[in-house]
Design an enzyme around this catalytic site. Structure first.
Site, PDB file in Angstrom:
ATOM      1  N   LEU A 176     -39.366  29.672  -7.806  1.00 43.77           N
ATOM      2  CA  LEU A 176     -39.083  30.624  -6.725  1.00 43.77           C
ATOM      3  C   LEU A 176     -38.581  31.952  -7.302  1.00 43.77           C
ATOM      4  CD1 LEU A 176     -38.504  31.264  -3.648  1.00 43.77           C
ATOM      5  CD2 LEU A 176     -36.260  30.235  -3.982  1.00 43.77           C
ATOM      6  N   THR A 177     -37.558  31.871  -8.130  1.00 37.65           N
ATOM      7  CA  THR A 177     -36.885  33.076  -8.641  1.00 37.65           C
ATOM      8  C   THR A 177     -37.818  33.914  -9.512  1.00 37.65           C
ATOM      9  OG1 THR A 177     -34.801  31.883  -8.582  1.00 37.65           O
ATOM     10  CG2 THR A 177     -34.870  33.836  -9.976  1.00 37.65           C
ATOM     11  N   GLU A 180     -29.160  27.445  -7.324  1.00 36.77           N
ATOM     12  CA  GLU A 180     -29.433  26.906  -5.980  1.00 36.77           C
ATOM     13  C   GLU A 180     -28.611  27.650  -4.913  1.00 36.77           C
ATOM     14  OE1 GLU A 180     -30.468  22.804  -5.596  1.00 36.77           O
ATOM     15  OE2 GLU A 180     -30.984  22.637  -7.720  1.00 36.77           O
ATOM     16  N   GLY A 233      -4.448  23.662 -23.904  1.00 35.79           N
ATOM     17  CA  GLY A 233      -3.846  24.728 -24.722  1.00 35.79           C
ATOM     18  C   GLY A 233      -4.827  25.217 -25.770  1.00 35.79           C
ATOM     19  N   GLN A 248      -6.510  25.063 -19.873  1.00 26.97           N
ATOM     20  CA  GLN A 248      -5.104  25.485 -19.959  1.00 26.97           C
ATOM     21  C   GLN A 248      -4.216  24.321 -20.397  1.00 26.97           C
ATOM     22  OE1 GLN A 248      -4.741  28.618 -19.547  1.00 26.97           O
ATOM     23  NE2 GLN A 248      -2.538  28.777 -19.791  1.00 26.97           N
ATOM     24  N   ILE A 249      -4.471  23.146 -19.859  1.00 31.20           N
ATOM     25  CA  ILE A 249      -3.663  21.965 -20.212  1.00 31.20           C
ATOM     26  C   ILE A 249      -3.896  21.589 -21.679  1.00 31.20           C
ATOM     27  CG2 ILE A 249      -3.403  19.472 -19.767  1.00 31.20           C
ATOM     28  CD1 ILE A 249      -3.914  20.197 -16.743  1.00 31.20           C
TER      29      ILE A 249
HETATM   30  N1  COS Z   1     -34.259  25.164   6.919  1.00 34.47           N
HETATM   31  C1  COS Z   1     -35.385  25.492   7.596  1.00 34.47           C
HETATM   32  N2  COS Z   1     -35.738  26.788   7.835  1.00 34.47           N
HETATM   33  C2  COS Z   1     -34.911  27.745   7.365  1.00 34.47           C
HETATM   34  C3  COS Z   1     -33.732  27.457   6.669  1.00 34.47           C
HETATM   35  C4  COS Z   1     -33.404  26.109   6.447  1.00 34.47           C
HETATM   36  N3  COS Z   1     -32.299  25.756   5.795  1.00 34.47           N
HETATM   37  N4  COS Z   1     -33.137  28.613   6.337  1.00 34.47           N
HETATM   38  C5  COS Z   1     -33.907  29.595   6.826  1.00 34.47           C
HETATM   39  N5  COS Z   1     -34.981  29.074   7.438  1.00 34.47           N
HETATM   40  C6  COS Z   1     -36.047  29.780   8.147  1.00 34.47           C
HETATM   41  C7  COS Z   1     -35.443  30.665   9.231  1.00 34.47           C
HETATM   42  O1  COS Z   1     -35.257  29.906  10.418  1.00 34.47           O
HETATM   43  C8  COS Z   1     -36.483  31.725   9.404  1.00 34.47           C
HETATM   44  O2  COS Z   1     -37.527  31.232  10.204  1.00 34.47           O
HETATM   45  P1  COS Z   1     -38.120  32.104  11.449  1.00 34.47           P
HETATM   46  O3  COS Z   1     -38.711  33.319  10.820  1.00 34.47           O
HETATM   47  O4  COS Z   1     -39.138  31.196  12.059  1.00 34.47           O
HETATM   48  O5  COS Z   1     -36.961  32.408  12.321  1.00 34.47           O
HETATM   49  C9  COS Z   1     -37.026  31.910   7.988  1.00 34.47           C
HETATM   50  O6  COS Z   1     -36.698  30.709   7.279  1.00 34.47           O
HETATM   51  C10 COS Z   1     -36.409  33.090   7.278  1.00 34.47           C
HETATM   52  O7  COS Z   1     -35.020  32.910   7.242  1.00 34.47           O
HETATM   53  P2  COS Z   1     -34.004  34.129   7.141  1.00 34.47           P
HETATM   54  O8  COS Z   1     -34.352  35.159   8.165  1.00 34.47           O
HETATM   55  O9  COS Z   1     -32.626  33.581   7.170  1.00 34.47           O
HETATM   56  O10 COS Z   1     -34.362  34.721   5.698  1.00 34.47           O
HETATM   57  P3  COS Z   1     -33.635  35.814   4.802  1.00 34.47           P
HETATM   58  O11 COS Z   1     -34.636  36.555   4.039  1.00 34.47           O
HETATM   59  O12 COS Z   1     -32.646  36.583   5.622  1.00 34.47           O
HETATM   60  O13 COS Z   1     -32.864  34.937   3.664  1.00 34.47           O
HETATM   61  C11 COS Z   1     -31.170  33.692   2.564  1.00 34.47           C
HETATM   62  C12 COS Z   1     -31.926  34.061   3.866  1.00 34.47           C
HETATM   63  C13 COS Z   1     -30.385  34.837   1.957  1.00 34.47           C
HETATM   64  C14 COS Z   1     -30.215  32.634   3.039  1.00 34.47           C
HETATM   65  C15 COS Z   1     -32.192  33.122   1.539  1.00 34.47           C
HETATM   66  O14 COS Z   1     -32.967  34.156   0.978  1.00 34.47           O
HETATM   67  C16 COS Z   1     -31.536  32.331   0.423  1.00 34.47           C
HETATM   68  O15 COS Z   1     -31.154  31.182   0.602  1.00 34.47           O
HETATM   69  N6  COS Z   1     -31.431  32.946  -0.776  1.00 34.47           N
HETATM   70  C17 COS Z   1     -30.948  32.274  -1.943  1.00 34.47           C
HETATM   71  C18 COS Z   1     -32.084  31.688  -2.687  1.00 34.47           C
HETATM   72  C19 COS Z   1     -31.638  30.699  -3.681  1.00 34.47           C
HETATM   73  O16 COS Z   1     -30.891  29.764  -3.391  1.00 34.47           O
HETATM   74  N7  COS Z   1     -32.099  30.862  -4.894  1.00 34.47           N
HETATM   75  C20 COS Z   1     -31.833  29.928  -5.923  1.00 34.47           C
HETATM   76  C21 COS Z   1     -33.067  29.817  -6.714  1.00 34.47           C
HETATM   77  S1  COS Z   1     -33.632  28.235  -6.939  1.00 34.47           S
HETATM   78  S2  COS Z   1     -32.425  27.455  -8.252  1.00 34.47           S
END
Ligand code: COS
Length: 384
Positions: A124-125, A364, A340, A337-338
């Protein structure tokens, strides 16, 4: 939910013995060589560690979330790198297929993942897309019955060993948001994929991350998870939500290990003519660790049980990931810390844990992302 307490107890005893007798003695070697010995990997496969979360019909153990938490608490008693070896295969790498894949996709991949014959990574990242996961730039453009994938994925755990990637890529270039993202199962030997050099990290040596580069990589359309375009972001969020409870459990388990090491040291180490454990300022640190670990443990088990009951645990998963990982950082700091001066020396091991657990607050979803998820859910609920 615990399905059969006796079966779980027997499995946990096996894991605890394996951790105590095989993994703990190998910790220093793994840290020095950056490799987990092949015989330990084989034993983990034989125990079923790669199939913890894969349903029994596909050859896994099919653990419930609560059972998985119990196993992760036990695995926390040793270096987190050991968990990381199978963590992406039982977690973020495979669960998208399980949640949203077609029957054919599950039948093709899950049995091989369950045995550890195939390892899965979660891609993903990217260099420019981390916390803002929906902004990812890797593209997958349709060309006949294939998609042509281009882009770079960053910090991908186990990518040098993966047989498949759960890849999130943008199939709709006109949709720059979450709706343009699609999840694919990409086999690692597909032409056009290359793996960057293994990253040098602060800790968790033995666990490997690297870039995954896609250059005109042709992926069959049949590899879209669930065969539906535009669902990839939701798949990723569901996978991460579950993963956050798993990480919380490993953070609690690791904190318990560090506290036990610190307590033993405090009882043995004498200053001013008595064990340092008898000094109240040391006792305060021990007690704070104990209470915070207990709190995080209760939260994590509660979130797991609620998830097993089918409740929406978006808030609880983020609460326990945030609290447990931050708590683990505080425990690591107090443990050093414990100890030392000895806490700063590698031969005592505690400084290694101090570095290893720093990652819990980052991957995550960082603590700040968990805060956003929690607060957003609260506001949404209040507004109705
Ligand atoms: N389960 C099911 N659907 C989900 C959900 C979940 N837990 N979280 C979000 N969604 C859905 C939302 O409902 C939304 O759907 P609709 O468009 O139908 O309404 C869609 O996904 C988009 O969600 P949202 O608008 O919240 O997206 P954002 O871009 O605002 O992002 C965050 C939300 C910041 C929470 C998200 O980008 C995130 O979790 N980022 C961190 C990523 C991460 O953990 N990276 C680690 C890398 S892997 S080790």
């Amino acid at each position: 939910m615990i399905r059969d307490p006796d079966t779980l107890k027997a499995f946990l005893e096996t894991v605890e013995r394996f951790v105590r007798e095989r993994l703990v003695p190998a910790e220093q070697e793994v840290a020095e060589t950056d490799q987990i010995p092949a015989d330990l990997i084989r034993e983990m496969k034989e125990m079923g560690m790669f199939g913890l979360t894969i349903p029994e019909e596909f050859g896994g153990l099919g653990l419930t979330m609560e059972e998985e938490v119990m196993v992760m608490l036990a695995m926390g008693e040793t270096s987190p790198a050991f968990r990381s070896l199978f963590g992406t295969t039982v977690g973020i790498g495979s669960q998208g297929i399980l949640f949203d894949g077609t029957a054919e996709q599950k039948a093709k991949y899950l049995p091989k993942l369950a045995t550890g014959e195939l390892l899965a990574s979660f891609a993903l990242t990217e260099p420019e897309a981390g916390s803002d996961a929906a902004s990812l730039r890797t593209t997958a453009i349709r060309d006949g019955d294939h998609y042509v994938v281009n882009g770079t994925k960053r910090y991908i755990t186990n990518s040098p060993h993966a047989g498949i990637f759960t890849l999130m890529a943008r199939t709709d270039p006109n949709n720059k948001g979450p709706g343009g993202v699609t999840a694919f199962i990409v086999e690692a030997d597909t032409p056009g994929i290359s793996i960057g050099k293994v990253d040098k990290k602060m800790g968790q040596r033995g666990a490997h991350t690297a870039d995954v580069i896609f250059e005109n990589c042709r992926v069959p359309a049949s590899q879209i998870i669930g065969l539906k375009e535009g669902q990839g972001f939701k798949t990723a969020m569901k996978v991460l939500e579950k993963g956050r409870i798993h990480i919380a459990a490993i953070a609690v388990g690791t904190a318990e290990r560090m506290l036990r090491d610190a307590l033993n040291y405090a009882i043995e180490r004498k200053q001013f003519g008595q064990p340092i454990a008898d000094f109240q300022l040391v006792q305060a640190m021990l007690a704070d660790c104990k209470a915070e670990i207990y709190a995080a443990r209760c939260m994590t088990i509660d979130a797991a049980r609620k998830r097993d009951e089918g409740q929406n645990v978006s808030t609880e998963a983020s609460c326990c990931k945030m609290f447990a990982s931050e708590m683990c950082g505080r425990v690591a700091d107090r443990a050093v810390q414990i100890f030392g001066g000895a806490g700063y020396l590698s031969e005592y091991g505690i400084e290694r844990f101090y570095r290893d657990v720093r990652l819990f607050r980052l991957y995550e979803g960082t603590t700040q992302i968990q805060q956003i998820v929690i607060a957003r859910n609260m506001i949404k609920e209040a507004r109705g």
